[in-house]
Enzyme design. Structure first.
Site, short mmCIF file in Angstrom:
data_model
loop_
_atom_site.label_atom_id
_atom_site.label_comp_id
_atom_site.label_asym_id
_atom_site.label_seq_id
_atom_site.Cartn_x
_atom_site.Cartn_y
_atom_site.Cartn_z
N TYR A 109 15.44 14.75 -48.40
CA TYR A 109 14.24 15.49 -48.82
C TYR A 109 14.59 16.48 -49.94
CZ TYR A 109 12.64 13.32 -44.58
OH TYR A 109 12.35 12.37 -43.63
N ARG B 286 8.74 13.76 -37.11
CA ARG B 286 7.65 13.32 -36.23
C ARG B 286 6.41 14.16 -36.46
NH1 ARG B 286 11.71 11.84 -31.17
NH2 ARG B 286 12.81 10.24 -32.37
N GLU C 189 27.13 -2.52 -34.55
CA GLU C 189 25.77 -2.58 -35.11
C GLU C 189 25.82 -2.90 -36.61
OE1 GLU C 189 22.79 -2.33 -33.84
OE2 GLU C 189 22.90 -1.24 -31.95
N SER D 35 15.23 14.91 -41.44
CA SER D 35 14.31 16.04 -41.48
C SER D 35 14.89 17.30 -40.84
CB SER D 35 13.00 15.64 -40.79
OG SER D 35 13.24 15.22 -39.46
N LYS E 113 22.60 7.15 -39.83
CA LYS E 113 21.57 8.18 -39.72
C LYS E 113 21.66 8.89 -38.39
CE LYS E 113 16.63 8.50 -39.32
NZ LYS E 113 15.43 7.79 -39.01
N ARG F 30 13.85 7.77 -27.28
CA ARG F 30 14.23 6.48 -27.83
C ARG F 30 15.64 6.07 -27.42
NH1 ARG F 30 9.94 6.45 -30.92
NH2 ARG F 30 9.60 7.73 -32.77
N LYS G 102 21.84 4.04 -36.14
CA LYS G 102 20.83 5.09 -36.05
C LYS G 102 20.89 5.69 -34.65
CE LYS G 102 15.91 5.99 -36.27
NZ LYS G 102 14.59 5.52 -36.71
C1 PBG Z 1 11.31 5.61 -37.44
C2 PBG Z 1 12.01 6.63 -38.27
C3 PBG Z 1 12.36 7.92 -37.90
C4 PBG Z 1 12.95 8.52 -39.02
C5 PBG Z 1 12.94 7.57 -40.04
N1 PBG Z 1 12.37 6.40 -39.55
C6 PBG Z 1 12.13 8.67 -36.64
C7 PBG Z 1 12.61 8.23 -35.34
O1 PBG Z 1 13.38 7.30 -35.20
O2 PBG Z 1 12.19 8.87 -34.40
C8 PBG Z 1 13.48 9.92 -39.06
C9 PBG Z 1 13.71 10.50 -40.40
C10 PBG Z 1 13.88 11.98 -40.43
O3 PBG Z 1 14.02 12.66 -39.39
O4 PBG Z 1 13.91 12.51 -41.54
N2 PBG Z 1 10.25 5.00 -38.12
#
Ligand code: PBG
Length: 326
Positions: free
Chosen positions: A316, A207, A236, A277, A251, A220, A197
């Protein structure tokens, strides 16, 4: 003779010929719908930066998932938006927390008709917006966070979840969750690890959907991956399989197709990819301006993720594609 040139054209001539030789076949079975459920609302709330996506009430979530099951979708993944956030993210492990209630609703209403996955992280529930507990110095405390993740896993398992999906990128999270589940006799609960990720700029609309803002303009990058790297993704992914992950995830999706392809080549567990997203929002924004054909681009993008090697795609567009692929 023009033999090679003719050969390349011949099998593209008609739709039926193209169907016959298509290497990638996207189907409803490949898709997982990410869904948001929010505590303390009476009506579903639209998410402005994710057109067509809402924060559900418990009731509207139940209806939506029943319809998705009728469309043949095999799975959904739930994200909770709690009314109150605190430093420990206590809502994430509260037996009456919004996701736990939603899991129970779906289990009662739909039994095993659809796989219920739950994102397992603290960021939706913490007031500082980080994915783990934060020390007084302001850094995320990896090992203390693992204990919280174990508590969240148990709460989700008690509610009846099929799959816990840890997304916080803490080292050792899969092992901590697997051990906690096994200790409490939840051996049947599977783990889908968000293994590779990246610290991506493509999570912005998400968010908004979960009302998360990272304190002090933070980010992050100290726990999610640097997008310049691919070798560390393989570390990982292998580590998570070694810790007991049943499925692993890459991801975002489109900017990391190379990672998906390598993961598929080197591992033998199911590989998921999350079309996130920002990827979804970009397609919508350009389509709204009439600059692209959104439906066609959605199908092309999700098919590309599958072609790269993903067995499962979180998107989505899941409902839209499930309808289009009937
Ligand atoms: C963290 C999480 C995130 C997403 C899924 N789980 C956000 C992040 O790491 O900041 C992002 C998913 C998306 O952007 O569609 N709980």
């Amino acid at each position: 003779m023009s033999f090679p040139q003719q050969r390349l054209r011949r099998l593209r001539r008609t739709p039926a010929l193209r169907r016959l030789v298509a290497e990638t076949r996207l189907g409803v079975d490949d898709l997982v719908a990410p869904l948001f459920v929010r505590e303390g609302i009476d009506e579903p709330q639209p998410v402005v930066s994710l057109p067509g996506v809402v924060q559900h009430t418990r009731e509207s979530l139940r209806r939506e998932v029943a319809e998705l099951a009728d469309l043949g979708l095999p799975a959904v993944i739930l994200f909770g938006v709690p009314e109150h956030k605190d430093a420990e993210g206590s809502g994430a492990s509260d037996p009456d927390g919004i996701v736990q209630l939603a899991i129970r609703d779906l289990r009662e209403g739909l039994g095993d008709r659809i796989v219920v996955m739950a994102d397992l992280c603290l960021d939706e529930y913490t007031d500082h917006g980080h994915c783990g507990l934060v020390t007084s110095a302001g850094t995320v405390d990896n090992d203390a966070t693992l204990e919280r993740y174990a508590e969240v896993a148990i709460a989700q398992a008690l509610a009846g979840v099929d799959v816990c999906a840890p997304s916080g990128m803490m080292d050792g999270q899969v092992l901590a969750i697997r051990e906690a589940l096994d200790d409490e006799a939840f051996e049947q609960v599977a783990v889908l690890a968000y293994s590779a990720k990246y610290a991506s700029a493509l999570y912005g609309p998400f968010r908004d959907a979960v009302d998360v803002e990272i304190v002090d303009g933070g980010d992050r990058r100290a726990y999610q991956q640097d997008w310049r790297n691919v070798r560390e993704s393989m570390e990982e992914l292998r580590a998570d399989v070694g810790e007991g992950a049943d499925m692993v995830m890459v991801k975002p999706a489109l900017t990391y197709l190379d990672v998906i392809t390598r993961a598929r080549a080197e591992l033998d567990v199911p590989i998921a990819a999350y079309h996130v997203s920002g990827e979804y929002a970009m397609v919508h924004a350009a389509a709204e301006r009439g600059w692209i054909d959104g439906d066609a681009v959605a199908l092309e993008q999700i098919s590309a993720v599958k072609r790269a090697g993903a067995d499962v795609v979180l998107t989505y567009f899941a409902r839209h594609l499930a309808e289009a692929l009937q």
